[in-house]
Design a protein around this motif. Structure first.
Motif, mmCIF file in Angstrom:
data_model
loop_
_atom_site.group_PDB
_atom_site.id
_atom_site.type_symbol
_atom_site.label_atom_id
_atom_site.label_comp_id
_atom_site.label_asym_id
_atom_site.label_seq_id
_atom_site.Cartn_x
_atom_site.Cartn_y
_atom_site.Cartn_z
ATOM 1 N N LEU A 4 0.925 -1.265 -0.018
ATOM 2 C CA LEU A 4 -0.103 -0.048 0.066
ATOM 3 C C LEU A 4 0.803 1.278 -0.093
ATOM 4 O O LEU A 4 0.660 2.333 -0.676
ATOM 5 C CB LEU A 4 -0.873 0.204 1.296
ATOM 6 C CG LEU A 4 -2.228 -0.430 1.098
ATOM 7 C CD1 LEU A 4 -2.295 -1.809 0.311
ATOM 8 C CD2 LEU A 4 -3.118 -0.629 2.468
ATOM 9 N N GLU A 5 2.083 1.121 0.763
ATOM 10 C CA GLU A 5 3.000 2.277 0.841
ATOM 11 C C GLU A 5 3.334 2.611 -0.819
ATOM 12 O O GLU A 5 3.577 3.633 -1.253
ATOM 13 C CB GLU A 5 3.883 1.921 1.714
ATOM 14 C CG GLU A 5 4.744 3.190 2.247
ATOM 15 C CD GLU A 5 5.927 2.644 3.270
ATOM 16 O OE1 GLU A 5 5.440 2.008 4.242
ATOM 17 O OE2 GLU A 5 7.077 2.860 2.781
ATOM 18 N N ILE A 6 3.864 1.519 -1.348
ATOM 19 C CA ILE A 6 4.415 1.567 -2.774
ATOM 20 C C ILE A 6 3.556 2.298 -3.515
ATOM 21 O O ILE A 6 3.761 2.995 -4.563
ATOM 22 C CB ILE A 6 4.834 0.233 -3.266
ATOM 23 C CG1 ILE A 6 6.260 -0.153 -2.415
ATOM 24 C CG2 ILE A 6 5.136 0.425 -4.720
ATOM 25 C CD1 ILE A 6 6.756 -1.721 -2.705
ATOM 26 N N LEU A 7 2.100 1.860 -3.470
ATOM 27 C CA LEU A 7 0.991 2.410 -4.080
ATOM 28 C C LEU A 7 1.182 4.039 -4.276
ATOM 29 O O LEU A 7 0.320 4.749 -5.274
ATOM 30 C CB LEU A 7 -0.280 1.832 -3.778
ATOM 31 C CG LEU A 7 -0.663 0.393 -4.330
ATOM 32 C CD1 LEU A 7 -1.995 -0.011 -3.913
ATOM 33 C CD2 LEU A 7 -0.398 0.003 -5.547
ATOM 34 N N THR A 8 1.406 4.711 -2.901
ATOM 35 C CA THR A 8 1.238 6.077 -2.892
ATOM 36 C C THR A 8 2.415 6.810 -3.790
ATOM 37 O O THR A 8 2.371 7.867 -3.936
ATOM 38 C CB THR A 8 1.416 6.403 -1.324
ATOM 39 O OG1 THR A 8 2.766 6.132 -1.053
ATOM 40 C CG2 THR A 8 0.416 5.917 -0.656
ATOM 41 N N GLN A 9 3.512 5.934 -4.212
ATOM 42 C CA GLN A 9 4.369 6.427 -5.000
ATOM 43 C C GLN A 9 4.294 6.720 -6.345
ATOM 44 O O GLN A 9 5.209 6.987 -7.110
ATOM 45 C CB GLN A 9 5.859 5.845 -4.710
ATOM 46 C CG GLN A 9 6.211 5.814 -3.215
ATOM 47 C CD GLN A 9 7.200 4.585 -2.747
ATOM 48 O OE1 GLN A 9 7.695 4.094 -3.492
ATOM 49 N NE2 GLN A 9 7.400 4.366 -1.501
ATOM 50 N N GLY A 10 3.021 6.273 -6.861
ATOM 51 C CA GLY A 10 2.779 6.347 -8.288
ATOM 52 C C GLY A 10 2.576 5.027 -9.094
ATOM 53 O O GLY A 10 2.758 4.110 -8.454
ATOM 54 N N PRO A 11 2.369 5.067 -10.452
ATOM 55 C CA PRO A 11 1.971 3.846 -11.160
ATOM 56 C C PRO A 11 3.192 3.113 -11.628
ATOM 57 O O PRO A 11 4.280 3.589 -11.649
ATOM 58 C CB PRO A 11 1.163 4.497 -12.318
ATOM 59 C CG PRO A 11 1.798 5.984 -12.441
ATOM 60 C CD PRO A 11 2.089 6.433 -11.249
ATOM 61 N N PHE A 12 2.812 1.900 -12.081
ATOM 62 C CA PHE A 12 3.763 0.825 -12.835
ATOM 63 C C PHE A 12 3.135 0.245 -13.945
ATOM 64 O O PHE A 12 1.975 0.643 -14.038
ATOM 65 C CB PHE A 12 4.179 0.087 -11.543
ATOM 66 C CG PHE A 12 3.133 -0.099 -10.488
ATOM 67 C CD1 PHE A 12 2.267 -1.257 -10.992
ATOM 68 C CD2 PHE A 12 2.921 0.629 -9.319
ATOM 69 C CE1 PHE A 12 1.185 -1.482 -10.135
ATOM 70 C CE2 PHE A 12 1.828 0.329 -8.572
ATOM 71 C CZ PHE A 12 0.814 -0.989 -8.856
ATOM 72 N N ASP A 13 3.739 -0.603 -14.240
ATOM 73 C CA ASP A 13 3.361 -1.170 -15.623
ATOM 74 C C ASP A 13 2.443 -2.437 -15.432
ATOM 75 O O ASP A 13 1.524 -2.880 -16.178
ATOM 76 C CB ASP A 13 4.287 -1.327 -16.640
ATOM 77 C CG ASP A 13 5.127 -0.080 -17.136
ATOM 78 O OD1 ASP A 13 4.302 0.724 -17.558
ATOM 79 O OD2 ASP A 13 6.432 -0.078 -16.762
ATOM 80 N N PHE A 49 -5.089 2.185 -9.146
ATOM 81 C CA PHE A 49 -4.609 1.988 -10.468
ATOM 82 C C PHE A 49 -5.447 1.000 -11.383
ATOM 83 O O PHE A 49 -4.751 -0.070 -11.799
ATOM 84 C CB PHE A 49 -3.263 1.549 -10.785
ATOM 85 C CG PHE A 49 -2.324 2.604 -10.038
ATOM 86 C CD1 PHE A 49 -2.307 3.930 -10.328
ATOM 87 C CD2 PHE A 49 -1.445 2.234 -8.818
ATOM 88 C CE1 PHE A 49 -1.350 4.682 -9.653
ATOM 89 C CE2 PHE A 49 -0.742 3.125 -8.116
ATOM 90 C CZ PHE A 49 -0.797 4.521 -8.654
ATOM 91 N N PRO A 50 -6.643 1.397 -11.715
ATOM 92 C CA PRO A 50 -7.417 0.294 -12.535
ATOM 93 C C PRO A 50 -7.152 -0.061 -14.095
ATOM 94 O O PRO A 50 -7.520 -1.108 -14.457
ATOM 95 C CB PRO A 50 -8.886 1.090 -12.642
ATOM 96 C CG PRO A 50 -8.810 2.298 -11.891
ATOM 97 C CD PRO A 50 -7.579 2.646 -11.581
ATOM 98 N N GLY A 51 -6.060 0.667 -14.339
ATOM 99 C CA GLY A 51 -5.681 0.765 -15.642
ATOM 100 C C GLY A 51 -4.469 -0.132 -15.851
ATOM 101 O O GLY A 51 -3.938 -0.626 -16.687
ATOM 102 N N VAL A 52 -3.906 -0.633 -14.419
ATOM 103 C CA VAL A 52 -2.834 -1.593 -14.765
ATOM 104 C C VAL A 52 -3.032 -3.014 -14.464
ATOM 105 O O VAL A 52 -3.993 -3.324 -13.710
ATOM 106 C CB VAL A 52 -1.815 -0.926 -13.267
ATOM 107 C CG1 VAL A 52 -0.878 -2.045 -13.061
ATOM 108 C CG2 VAL A 52 -1.427 0.310 -13.298
ATOM 109 N N PRO A 53 -2.537 -3.715 -15.319
ATOM 110 C CA PRO A 53 -2.691 -5.264 -15.390
ATOM 111 C C PRO A 53 -2.123 -5.826 -14.141
ATOM 112 O O PRO A 53 -1.178 -5.368 -13.412
ATOM 113 C CB PRO A 53 -2.226 -5.822 -16.428
ATOM 114 C CG PRO A 53 -1.305 -4.758 -16.920
ATOM 115 C CD PRO A 53 -1.510 -3.416 -16.366
#
Ligand SMILES: Nc1ncnc2c1ncn2[C@@H]1O[C@H](COP(=O)(O)OP(=O)(O)OP(=O)(O)O)[C@@H](O)[C@H]1O
Ligand SMILES: [Mg+2]
Length: 475
Positions: A37-46, A79-83
């Motif tokens: 959850l902490e990593i999620l606050t740092q922005g998106p990924f692929d 990030f609903p757009g991230v697979p």
């Protein structure tokens, strides 16, 4: 390529890294749900690869599938757009719940190479399969990066994921080159560009306008377009050709057909010719007749009219002097209105014009149900209150006139654009149920424009709002 890897077994992490040394991957590793959850606050990924049986936190090391599901749900929400690849062992007690989540997940054409499941489950019993999948993912991304975007300096205003979206679109059109040109606008937070795609055989498809924005804004605009645009004649709006909401981190895009030949905005036309602008307003009134005819009589709370333009949160952020305008009027009082579909942000920059007379509506991010008079009032007042208005007003209207907006003769004295204001007023009179609807709508729009108090003189919206409040009290 950036992968969020949620995995509590160090051997599993080491193995993946080892197998993928020849692939350009950056891993963000979380060994428990709280770290994820902490990593999620740092922005998106692929891509997210998510084990289910993980600890809750560093301090509570007992693994449980509930924690993995929590991490998964947070990824989907943020990030609903991230697979996502769920990567877990067999026999998990979470599979019932997981099945529901898997079947609810959509399919998306992630990288322009055809639709695939957006959320999948892979068994830990078959690690080779996961490795192959990540390799294929990386290969698709590197094919995408080969698509060239020109001119190069477009990098300055397009983020990495914005460029990804343009490339996905180009790939869907089997193109290898995309020319971009930035368009005006952007007060909504969107970046809007004109696109021309080119394949080895030359230019492909028509000219397109891409509107790049956050996932939520793009989904909102798409839903509004689908729900409300249909009733209008095909020449009144620009067709939505494609929407991309996946494969590009937290960004998404709408792709509209370019309005060919509509080379001026109504704002620009108004700066050139009051009479021509008035003709366009009259034509626009006809073009949106379906919305007008669908409107219903109702009594609604004043606050509901304002909220259609300015949320409670935004009101809270207004300067105290603006908030004080409300002191003498109850938010709960009922106003008789005609209530129906409106464009919702019909300023002069959102109407494009062909041959100085034919209008087309653009920008569907605020379509919805509101007072029927909102559109003509917005259009009229945008000439004096919108920061992009090019009209030279020469001191008109003065605050006294703005306060007496309802007294048209007094209001129009020394007005440089009387035909335009008159045409908007004819429209307003034709659609509003009664004067209080107009006053409530003027109040809401004036308050909304006070957000731009750094770009425009707040004296005018303040005077408009003060007059509207007075009339609401007195009538
Ligand atoms: N289909 C189209 N055809 C031609 N030009 C377009 C089209 N759509 C948008 N534009 C141009 O791009 C600009 C920005 O588009 P749009 O108004 O949708 O973005 P926005 O950021 O929501 O703007 P606003 O500042 O009104 O919030 C428009 O003002 C117009 O000049
Ligand atoms: Mg716009």
């Amino acid at each position: 390529m950036k992968i969020l890897l949620i995995e509590d077994e160090p051997e599993g992490v080491a193995r993946l890294k080892e197998e993928l040394t020849d692939v350009p991957v950056e891993f963000l590793i979380a060994e428990d749900a709280d770290t994820a959850l902490e990593i999620l606050t740092q922005g998106p990924f692929d891509l997210a690869v998510c084990d289910l049986k993980i600890p809750e936190s560093r301090l509570v090391p007992q693994p449980h599938t509930a924690h993995g599901l929590r991490a998964f749900d947070n990824i989907r929400a943020r990030f609903p757009g991230v697979p996502v690849i769920i990567y877990s062992g067999f026999g998990s007690s979470a599979f019932g719940e997981l099945g529901d989540r898997l079947s609810a997940a959509p399919q998306h054409d992630l990288f322009g190479e055809g639709a695939t499941d957006h959320v999948i489950h892979r068994s830990k019993g078959d690690p080779e399969k996961l490795i192959d999948e990540i390799r294929e993912f990386a290969a698709q991304l590197s094919r995408l990066d080969e698509i060239e975007i020109t001119p190069g300096p477009s990098r300055e205003y397009l983020t990495y994921y914005d460029r990804r979206l343009l490339r996905i679109y180009a790939r869907q059109q089997q193109c290898s080159l995309v020319h971009v040109e930035r368009l005006a606008g952007g007060r909504s937070g969107a970046v809007t560009v004109k696109l021309a795609c080119e394949s080895i055989d030359g230019p492909a498809g028509g000219a397109i306008v891409a509107k790049l924005n956050t996932y939520d804004e793009v989904q909102g605009e798409r839903q509004r377009y689908k729900r409300y645009i249909g009733g209008l004649g095909a020449t009144t709006f620009t067709p939505l050709m494609e929407t991309l909401v996946a494969g590009a981190g937290d960004r998404a895009a709408l792709f509209y057909a370019l309005a060919q030949g509509f080379d001026t905005s109504l704002f620009d036309l108004l700066a050139q010719s009051d009479v021509d602008a008035a003709t366009v307003v009259a034509n626009l009134f006809e073009a949106v007749s379906a919305w007008r005819e669908g409107a219903k009589s109702r009594a609604v709370e004043l606050a509901l009219i304002r909220r259609a333009l300015l949320s409670d949160e935004r009101v809270h952020d207004l300067p105290e002097s603006s908030k004080a305008l409300f002191d003498n009027v109850s938010n709960h009082q009922h106003v008789n209105v005609r209530w129906g579909t409106s464009h919702g942000d019909l300023h002069g920059g959102n109407v494009l014009v062909k041959d100085r007379e034919i209008p087309v509506l653009i920008d569907y991010g605020r379509l919805g149900e509101m007072t029927a008079s909102l559109d003509p009032i917005t259009l009229e007042l945008s000439a004096i209150l919108h920061p992009d208005s090019p009209v030279d007003l020469n001191g008109w209207p003065n605050p006294d006139q703005a306060e007496r907006w309802d007294d048209l003769d007094f209001y129009l004295d020394k007005c440089p654009t009387p035909a335009f204001v008159g045409a908007c007023r004819t429209w307003t009179d034709a659609v509003a149920r009664a004067p209080r609807e107009m006053d409530a709508t003027v109040l809401a729009y004036a308050l909304r424009q006070l957000r731009f108090h750094e770009d425009i003189d707040p004296a005018l919206p303040t005077a408009l709002a003060r007059g509207a409040v007075r009339r609401l009290q007195e009538s």
